[in-house]
Motif scaffolding. Structure first.
Motif, PDB file in Angstrom:
ATOM      1  N   VAL A 205       0.913  -1.249  -0.039  1.00 25.62           N
ATOM      2  CA  VAL A 205      -0.103  -0.101  -0.177  1.00 25.62           C
ATOM      3  C   VAL A 205       0.957   1.251   0.135  1.00 25.62           C
ATOM      4  O   VAL A 205       1.890   1.493   0.764  1.00 25.62           O
ATOM      5  N   VAL A 206       0.325   2.112  -0.786  1.00 30.50           N
ATOM      6  CA  VAL A 206       1.215   3.532  -0.742  1.00 30.50           C
ATOM      7  C   VAL A 206       0.329   4.556  -0.476  1.00 30.50           C
ATOM      8  O   VAL A 206      -0.974   4.617  -0.693  1.00 30.50           O
ATOM      9  N   GLY A 207       0.621   5.467   0.436  1.00 31.96           N
ATOM     10  CA  GLY A 207      -0.302   6.414   0.925  1.00 31.96           C
ATOM     11  C   GLY A 207       0.349   7.505   1.866  1.00 31.96           C
ATOM     12  O   GLY A 207       1.751   7.406   2.102  1.00 31.96           O
ATOM     13  N   ARG A 208      -0.390   8.550   2.196  1.00 33.31           N
ATOM     14  CA  ARG A 208      -0.076   9.635   3.327  1.00 33.31           C
ATOM     15  C   ARG A 208       0.048   8.859   4.601  1.00 33.31           C
ATOM     16  O   ARG A 208      -0.629   7.898   5.114  1.00 33.31           O
ATOM     17  N   ASN A 209       1.046   9.407   5.444  1.00 35.02           N
ATOM     18  CA  ASN A 209       1.339   8.863   6.802  1.00 35.02           C
ATOM     19  C   ASN A 209       0.135   8.716   7.574  1.00 35.02           C
ATOM     20  O   ASN A 209       0.009   7.682   8.230  1.00 35.02           O
ATOM     21  N   GLY A 210      -0.577   9.677   7.928  1.00 36.25           N
ATOM     22  CA  GLY A 210      -1.829   9.761   8.552  1.00 36.25           C
ATOM     23  C   GLY A 210      -2.766   8.847   8.130  1.00 36.25           C
ATOM     24  O   GLY A 210      -3.291   7.922   9.182  1.00 36.25           O
ATOM     25  N   GLY A 211      -2.981   8.503   6.881  1.00 36.21           N
ATOM     26  CA  GLY A 211      -4.128   7.491   6.675  1.00 36.21           C
ATOM     27  C   GLY A 211      -3.381   6.040   6.821  1.00 36.21           C
ATOM     28  O   GLY A 211      -4.059   5.379   7.499  1.00 36.21           O
ATOM     29  N   LEU A 212      -2.292   6.023   6.584  1.00 38.72           N
ATOM     30  CA  LEU A 212      -1.755   4.577   6.694  1.00 38.72           C
ATOM     31  C   LEU A 212      -1.574   4.299   8.284  1.00 38.72           C
ATOM     32  O   LEU A 212      -1.884   2.909   8.393  1.00 38.72           O
TER      33      LEU A 212
END
Ligand code: ADP
Length: 219
Positions: A205-212
């Motif tokens: 998964v690739v994403g922004r830190n908050g969401g991850l």
């Protein structure tokens, strides 16, 4: 099979030794250098050449013909002064590509200023991986892509099993994009929105830190 790129690794601590061994196993020519004979002996059977030298001495570096190597890795750890000075001398001698190991951000900045082509932070990166794995046992690997974006490899949380990617709505909820699914020996890349998540799947998964972070907390 010998590949045609050549590497020199300076400083045979845990990190340097591991880099030298791995490159050698991948089939590359590797020169391993350390001031200590016993360190050099430890890898002598596994690499192409070894040399006992203090790389803060310009003449030793010249005698080695260090310029002829495609990539030089400065893996001196504890002795920051020797690490920086070696990098500086390599740059002066015109080495094409220098990879230097930094102990902290300030040290890294200094190496960049001197002209290291790539600065690596093995302790920091490993610390991040271990921390993410401790916080969420689902997380198998973690790579920071930028201060804001990361890639994680995570076991599919139980609450998502049986849902398709579209139904899981990870993008809407967590700003997270599943770029691949590992299922046994198979890698599904890129997965379709209709792909159903199965027990035992590993999601990349690739994403922004908050969401991850929220995704990591799912069970
Ligand atoms: P690690 O944390 O990866 O184990 P260390 O700092 O313990 O790294 O090891 C670095 C290695 O670099 C040591 O084996 C040390 O002998 C070597 N080293 C230190 N200074 C020099 C130098 N000036 N020239 C060559 N090798 C050096």
């Amino acid at each position: 099979m010998k590949r045609n790129k050549s590497f020199a690794v300076i400083g045979l601590g845990r990190f340097g030794t591991s880099v030298a061994r791995t490159l050698s196993r991948l089939g590359y020519e590797v020169l391993a250098i350390d001031t200590k004979e016993e360190r050099v002996q430890q890898v002598a059977d596994e690499v192409t050449h070894t040399y006992i030298a203090d790389t803060t001495d310009e003449n030793s570096l010249k005698a080695l013909g260090i310029r002829n190597f495609d990539v030089v890795v400065v893996a001196i750890g504890e002795d920051i002064q020797a690490n920086v000075l070696t990098t500086l001398l390599l740059k002066d001698l015109g080495v094409k590509y220098i990879v230097a190991k930094a102990r902290n951000e300030l040290h890294g900045k200094m190496l960049e200023k001197i002209g290291a082509d790539r600065v690596v932070y093995p302790e920091r990166d490993m610390g991040q991986r271990v921390a993410h794995n401790l916080v969420s046992t689902n997380v198998l690997d973690y790579i920071e892509l930028s201060p804001d974006l990361s890639l994680i490899e995570t076991s599919a949380p139980r609450c998502l099993v049986g849902k398709t990617l579209a139904e899981a709505r990870l993008r809407e909820k967590y700003d997270a994009n599943v770029v691949a699914i590992k299922r046994g020996d198979q890698i599904i890349v890129p997965p379709n929105p209709g792909e159903k998540i199965q027990a035992g799947d590993v999601l990349i998964v690739v994403g922004r830190n908050g969401g991850l972070q929220k995704l990591e907390e799912l069970e």
